[in-house]
Each structure stands twice: as C-alpha cells, then as structure tokens.
Scaffold this motif. Structure first.
Motif, PDB file in Angstrom:
ATOM      1  N   ARG A  52       0.896  -1.619   0.157  1.00 34.76           N
ATOM      2  CA  ARG A  52      -0.002  -0.002   0.111  1.00 34.76           C
ATOM      3  C   ARG A  52       0.798   1.114  -0.291  1.00 34.76           C
ATOM      4  O   ARG A  52       1.057   1.892  -0.816  1.00 34.76           O
ATOM      5  CB  ARG A  52      -0.812  -0.213   1.445  1.00 34.76           C
ATOM      6  N   ASP A  99       2.014   1.559  -3.274  1.00 35.24           N
ATOM      7  CA  ASP A  99       1.674   2.427  -4.455  1.00 35.24           C
ATOM      8  C   ASP A  99       1.399   3.358  -4.348  1.00 35.24           C
ATOM      9  O   ASP A  99       1.184   4.261  -5.194  1.00 35.24           O
ATOM     10  CB  ASP A  99       0.185   1.333  -4.236  1.00 35.24           C
ATOM     11  N   ASN A 108       1.667   6.313  -7.428  1.00 37.05           N
ATOM     12  CA  ASN A 108       0.411   6.598  -8.061  1.00 37.05           C
ATOM     13  C   ASN A 108      -0.058   7.696  -7.723  1.00 37.05           C
ATOM     14  O   ASN A 108      -0.857   8.347  -7.672  1.00 37.05           O
ATOM     15  CB  ASN A 108      -0.578   5.310  -7.937  1.00 37.05           C
ATOM     16  N   GLU A 124      -3.890   4.830  -3.854  1.00 41.75           N
ATOM     17  CA  GLU A 124      -4.294   3.479  -4.358  1.00 41.75           C
ATOM     18  C   GLU A 124      -4.571   2.486  -5.642  1.00 41.75           C
ATOM     19  O   GLU A 124      -5.340   3.461  -5.596  1.00 41.75           O
ATOM     20  CB  GLU A 124      -5.142   2.628  -3.027  1.00 41.75           C
ATOM     21  N   THR A 125      -4.066   2.210  -6.601  1.00 39.38           N
ATOM     22  CA  THR A 125      -4.110   1.971  -7.914  1.00 39.38           C
ATOM     23  C   THR A 125      -5.068   0.052  -8.029  1.00 39.38           C
ATOM     24  O   THR A 125      -5.283   0.506  -8.602  1.00 39.38           O
ATOM     25  CB  THR A 125      -3.117   1.633  -8.721  1.00 39.38           C
ATOM     26  N   TYR A 126      -4.948   0.207  -6.982  1.00 39.02           N
ATOM     27  CA  TYR A 126      -5.669  -1.688  -6.558  1.00 39.02           C
ATOM     28  C   TYR A 126      -5.669  -2.350  -4.930  1.00 39.02           C
ATOM     29  O   TYR A 126      -5.306  -1.563  -4.366  1.00 39.02           O
ATOM     30  CB  TYR A 126      -4.567  -2.712  -7.214  1.00 39.02           C
ATOM     31  N   ARG A 127      -7.015  -3.052  -5.520  1.00 38.31           N
ATOM     32  CA  ARG A 127      -7.447  -3.717  -3.889  1.00 38.31           C
ATOM     33  C   ARG A 127      -5.919  -4.725  -3.176  1.00 38.31           C
ATOM     34  O   ARG A 127      -6.327  -5.336  -3.855  1.00 38.31           O
ATOM     35  CB  ARG A 127      -8.615  -3.793  -3.369  1.00 38.31           C
ATOM     36  N   ILE A 128      -6.028  -4.416  -1.893  1.00 37.66           N
ATOM     37  CA  ILE A 128      -4.805  -6.098  -1.887  1.00 37.66           C
ATOM     38  C   ILE A 128      -5.476  -6.562  -0.747  1.00 37.66           C
ATOM     39  O   ILE A 128      -6.100  -5.715   0.236  1.00 37.66           O
ATOM     40  CB  ILE A 128      -3.662  -5.361  -1.243  1.00 37.66           C
TER      41      ILE A 128
END
Length: 151
Positions: free
Chosen positions: A134, A137, A141, A144-148
């Motif tokens: 996180r 990321d 970026n 947050e560009t994606y969910r972990i």
C-alpha cells in the motif's frame, strides 16, 4: 537443544541508517517502537533486515524518484506536503523489514502450540506485506490503484 539469549525486549537500539540523496535516515529505535513484538531480535538481525528492505524499497521507487531531487520534492508534487512521503517511505521500509524478520521466526516445529504460533506469525507477516504494498502504491501513484486482500 538449549535456549539462547538473542535480545532484550527493553533494550532500545541506537543504530541509524544514514540519509541518502533521496531518502531520510532510519532509526532502529523507531522500527522497534512500531514493531515492539519483534524486540527480542538482536540489533544486528534487525539492522540487516532493515538494510535489505531499504534496498528493495529504493529499487521499487527508482523510476518514480528519478524526476525529483528528493523524497520531499516527490511528496510535495504528489501530496502537496512533505510529511506524507516520509511517512509512506518509512511505512514501506519498516513493514517489509518486519515481514522479513517474521519470516525468519516462523518455526518448522510440528507441535500444536507451534502450529498456532506459526499461523499467527504468518498472518502478521502477510499484514506487513500488505502495508508495504500500500505504501509503495501510494508513493508511486499518489493514490491506491488496486485493492489488496489477504485470501
């Protein structure tokens, strides 16, 4: 097989990894305060894991940092302040180092107690890795560009 003393939970280590061109200094005492459950590790062990985590973090941020003179400059551009970059950087390095240390602690003992302890350590290690991802990321970026999720 005997018991060997490897560290003192009450001993605060004074070691410092010095600042670099882009990044702030890191203190072992700050790592210990954030990850107190790892305080029975030796100074040398913790320092080594933080060094490796720092190298890994620097490599991950290499392309992102190249247009900037410092982490503060990146932070100002991405977050409109200088504190966020330092906070996320320390989160990344310290979380990855904690993941490494926990990985070293996971036992291969097959007793029921060890199995439960190993499961708890595995969950802590996974949580630390998520915190690392996180922070990286966000630094790269600015959001947050994606969910972990740990599955």
């Amino acid at each position: 097989m005997g018991i060997a003393f490897i560290g003192d939970k009450d001993n605060v280590y004074d070691a410092i990894l010095p600042a670099t061109k882009y990044y702030p200094e890191l203190t072992l005492a700050e790592f210990q305060s954030l990850f107190h459950f790892l305080s029975n590790e030796s100074k040398e062990s913790l320092l080594q894991q933080i060094r490796v985590a720092r190298i890994t973090t620097h490599r991950e941020l290499l392309a992102t940092m190249s247009p900037f003179e410092s982490l503060d400059a990146l932070s100002q551009a991405q977050f409109d302040d200088i504190d966020t970059g330092v906070t996320l950087y320390k989160q990344a390095v310290f979380s990855l180092a904690a993941n490494f240390v926990i990985g070293n602690q996971i036992s291969s003992d097959t007793t029921k107690e060890a199995s439960e302890r190993q499961e708890a350590l595995t969950q802590k290690a996974e949580h630390c890795l998520v915190q690392y991802r996180r922070a990286i990321d966000l630094l790269i970026n600015a959001h947050e560009t994606y969910r972990i999720e740990v599955v």
